[in-house]
Design an enzyme around this catalytic site. Structure first.
Site, PDB file in Angstrom:
ATOM      1  N   GLU A   1      38.238   0.970 -18.410  1.00 32.78           N
ATOM      2  CA  GLU A   1      36.900   0.751 -18.522  1.00 32.78           C
ATOM      3  C   GLU A   1      36.669   1.812 -19.794  1.00 32.78           C
ATOM      4  O   GLU A   1      35.485   1.231 -20.704  1.00 32.78           O
ATOM      5  CB  GLU A   1      35.631   1.771 -17.369  1.00 32.78           C
ATOM      6  CG  GLU A   1      35.932   0.751 -15.824  1.00 32.78           C
ATOM      7  CD  GLU A   1      34.654  -0.615 -16.511  1.00 32.78           C
ATOM      8  OE1 GLU A   1      34.336  -0.400 -17.047  1.00 32.78           O
ATOM      9  OE2 GLU A   1      34.846  -0.790 -15.543  1.00 32.78           O
TER      10      GLU A   1
ATOM     11  N   SER B   1      28.055  26.954  42.192  1.00 33.85           N
ATOM     12  CA  SER B   1      28.660  28.577  41.789  1.00 33.85           C
ATOM     13  C   SER B   1      28.987  28.606  40.536  1.00 33.85           C
ATOM     14  O   SER B   1      29.417  30.006  40.361  1.00 33.85           O
ATOM     15  CB  SER B   1      30.268  27.787  42.721  1.00 33.85           C
ATOM     16  OG  SER B   1      29.623  27.832  44.148  1.00 33.85           O
TER      17      SER B   1
END
Length: 747
Positions: free
Chosen positions: A143, A403
């Site tokens: 680029e 329990s």
């Protein structure tokens, strides 16, 4: 029209962002206006794919001819630029460009879950340091080869673009630098004019001055369009490659460079062949410009292109969602979770829930006992699994614990001097409060057993007998003092059924209470964010000696099948009707709490804590790593057999025949009064003894300090010489099992 593949490599600055749409837009310039799908369009748009109709001059033409043409073109080009130069511009507003998706990470910064922005875009925070250098090298080569040298505008690229414009009468290449492309992304404009291009040039120079080279690159990495709502290289790497961009292969890096130039036309999930051709072209150019070798380019071309979009990470989905709701303004939320452990336990929960049956959910919570930090929070087997109601966080759901609360009954009995782990209890059919007759889970009875054995086997009758001795209301008050939010049946006082799960509690609160046992009775505050100091524990569930008695007892509980014994202290629970299966375990380091059941509360036959939840608990402990460490033994514990205990501790006796002259009044401590501060002359040569006085009860009386017996006397008055200052718990037990306790501060 078909995408041209035989064009020569572009020069630096030629790239421009392309519009979404068909492949034809991939071959010609178009405007770079932002669209709702996340792609951009624009003939002058930054970052579109460079396309040349005129290649570089051949050696025969010579460089001089080119520069003469450029010089001739420069005069009308300069005049046109001067005439179109825009008026002074207002300061560039970077706020929209700085908008990022909120991300939630674990304690070391590993991504757990990102969230889309308010307008539905995925734009994740990213910086140059978090991107593979190979990607950056290919991006610049493709680029903007002179990115490091120019100040936002590449004059050579612009002159070449202007010459091509004058020669062909149309835009052949845009001459955009990365800085100009970022300017177009930050300030998109729909018009296609020379004035718009000049505005872009000025903005590029402004960006270079404001952000610098690194800042411009950071902006590009975050804003480049990748098709649909995906923006930025990090979001694209996760969406198309399923990984962070910190480590990319050459093929992956080239693909991510190619996609922004035609984000819609090259979306791999829709047009994988176009994406492949674009990637290969980037590889050719990178090889031609020396960034990679021809061999690397050939090898990269052999890699397949992903053909589907992957879902973004969603680890700790419930925890992340809650964190975002609590702090919506933070761009990055760092939780205390361990990402590795979280992923492992999520897989474990999904596997075990599937094996347990259709419609079942599962939850796992792991706490750091030292700090109270949440190391893992699995709220369900799958957040998106509607069949298991996965969106419900079961770590926060109120359920019956079965329990699982029994250890805290024993801790309270140990603390108050009613029992010791070797105290004998009766496990026989019994009726309490005239109507309540509990039975053991297997409908059998063990006869006379020690408290240790009764807790390890989770026997119901001894637990109810102990709860009757300590008092249900007192037990509930202790749980609430420890920080648990309990849900009791409406308009009823706490009763003996709470010993077997007759109330509601969350997995999170239960885990905190068990972590308190590992910490000598001090319940930690839950810490969910990384970097937050753990507050001082002010709540207690038990005194240190009583907490250790329970921890030592639970460490000897029989393990599930194929598990080694005596490694972790743990307890299981099964709620009435087989609706909830629990298993909570701890060592010195961590506490792990596990729940399985249906999120809608329906019964599941065969859903038993020991057989379903306990194996998950032991597996979760093994995934944490390291050898379990037993809880440290505090000073003052009493090791003795049942026969060697003081007489009142040898057997829990609720009713003792009272002979002539024995007082029937309830036992209570007359002195010292509860909550008093007493000066005992600590530090003096001969500290004074503390008088102990009781009223009522059946002699002989056993006096205990911090759960240790100090004297057995037939009288109701005694004395004790303290060995230091601070808070102490003084208890007295009579021959009938009656007891009373006070807490005083000695000075």
């Amino acid at each position: 029209m078909p995408e041209p593949t035989d064009l020569p490599p572009p020069s630096a600055g030629e790239g421009t962002l392309r519009s979404r749409g068909g492949e034809g837009s991939d071959a010609a310039g178009s405007s770079c206006a932002r669209h709702e799908g996340g792609a951009l369009s624009g003939r002058w748009g930054p970052l579109s794919r460079p396309l040349l109709t005129q290649g570089p001059p051949s050696p025969a033409e010579g460089g001089g001819r080119v520069w003469r043409v450029l010089a001739l073109a420069a005069v009308p080009l300069a005049a046109a630029l001067w005439a179109a130069w825009p008026a002074p511009l207002p300061p560039l507003d970077l706020a929209p460009a700085n908008l990022r998706s909120t991300i939630v990470t674990d304690r070391v910064g590993q991504l757990l879950r990102p969230f889309a922005t308010a307008d539905g875009r995925w734009r994740l925070p990213v910086a140059v340091e978090g991107v593979d250098p190979r990607f950056l090298a290919i991006l610049k080569a493709y680029e903007d080869r002179r990115f490091a040298e120019h100040a936002g505008v590449d004059p050579a690229a612009l002159a070449r673009a202007g010459w091509q414009w004058l020669r062909h009468g149309r835009i052949v290449s845009g001459g955009s630098t990365l800085s100009m492309q970022v300017a177009r992304l930050v300030e998109p404009r729909p018009e296609r004019s020379l004035a718009a291009k000049l505005r872009q040039i000025r903005r590029a120079r402004e960006l270079e001055t404001t952000l610098g080279k690194t800042g411009v690159l950071d902006a590009y990495l975050a804003l480049a369009p990748y098709g649909g709502p995906v923006e930025g290289v990090r979001a694209a790497a996760l969406a198309y490659l399923g990984r962070e961009p910190a480590r990319l292969s050459t093929a992956e890096a080239a693909l991510l460079v190619a996609l922004p130039q035609a984000p819609e036309a090259r979306r791999p999930d829709r047009h994988p062949e176009r994406a492949r051709r674009a990637r290969d072209r980037v590889l050719d150019i990178a090889a031609a410009r020396g960034v990679i070798t021809p061999a690397e380019a050939r090898a990269a071309k052999a890699e397949p292109v992903p053909s589907e979009r992957r879902p973004f990470p969603m680890r700790a989905a419930h925890a992340a969602e809650a964190a975002l709701a609590a702090d919506p303004a933070s761009p990055v939320i760092r939780l205390s979770l361990d990402g590795r452990l979280q992923a492992s336990l999520e897989a474990l929960a999904a596997e075990r829930a599937a094996a347990a049956g259709p419609g079942l959910s599962a939850a796992i919570l792991v706490l750091d006992n030292r700090t109270g930090a949440v190391l893992a929070q699995v709220g369900s087997p799958g957040y998106l699994d509607a069949s298991r109601r996965g969106a419900i966080d079961m770590t926060l759901a109120v359920r019956s614990p079965g329990s699982a609360l029994k250890p805290f009954i024993y801790a309270l009995a140990f603390e108050n001097g009613l029992a010791h782990p070797e105290t004998l209890l009766e496990d026989r059919p019994a009726r309490f409060a005239a109507t309540y007759a509990p039975e053991n889970f297997d409908l059998t009875y063990q006869g006379t057993v020690t408290a240790r054995r009764a807790l390890q086997l989770s026997l119901n009758v001894p637990a109810v007998e102990l709860l009757e001795a300590v008092g249900p209301a007192r037990f509930i008050a202790r749980l609430r003092a420890g920080g648990a939010s309990l849900v009791l049946p409406r308009e009823t006082a706490p009763g003996l059924p709470v010993a077997l799960g007759g109330l509601g509690i969350t997995l999170t609160d239960l885990a905190r209470l068990y972590a308190g046992l590992a910490r000598g009775g001090a319940v930690p505050e839950i810490v969910r964010r990384a970097g937050v100091d753990a507050p001082e524990a002010e709540r207690r569930i038990a005194e240190p000696v009583a907490a250790w008695y329970v921890a030592d007892t639970l460490r000897g509980a029989p393990p599930p099948e194929n598990a080694l014994p005596n490694r972790i202290a743990y307890k299981t629970g099964t709620s009435f009707g087989y609706r909830d299966a629990w298993a909570i375990g701890f060592d010195r380091r961590i506490t792990v709490a596990v729940w399985l059941g249906r999120a809608d509360g329906a019964a599941v036959p065969g859903l038993v804590g020991r057989s379903v939840a306990a194996p998950v608990l032991f597996d979760a402990f093994s995934r944490y790593g390291g050898e379990p460490e037993p809880v440290a033994r505090p000073p003052g514990t009493l090791s003795a057999s049942s026969a060697a205990l003081p007489p009142p501790l040898r057997h829990l006796r609720a009713d003792v025949p009272r002979g002539p002259g024995q007082a029937a009044a309830p036992l209570r401590i007359a002195y010292p009064p509860d909550g008093s501060r007493i000066d005992v002359g600590h530090g003096e040569a001969a500290p004074a003894g503390l008088a102990l006085k009781a009223l009522g009860g059946v002699p002989p009386l056993t006096w205990m300090v911090n759960s240790l017996p100090v004297e057995v006397s037939a009288r109701r008055q005694s004395a004790w010489v303290p060995d230091g200052s601070g808070f102490v718990r003084i208890s007295v037990i009579d021959a009938a099992g009656g007891s009373d306790s006070v807490v005083v501060r000695l000075e």
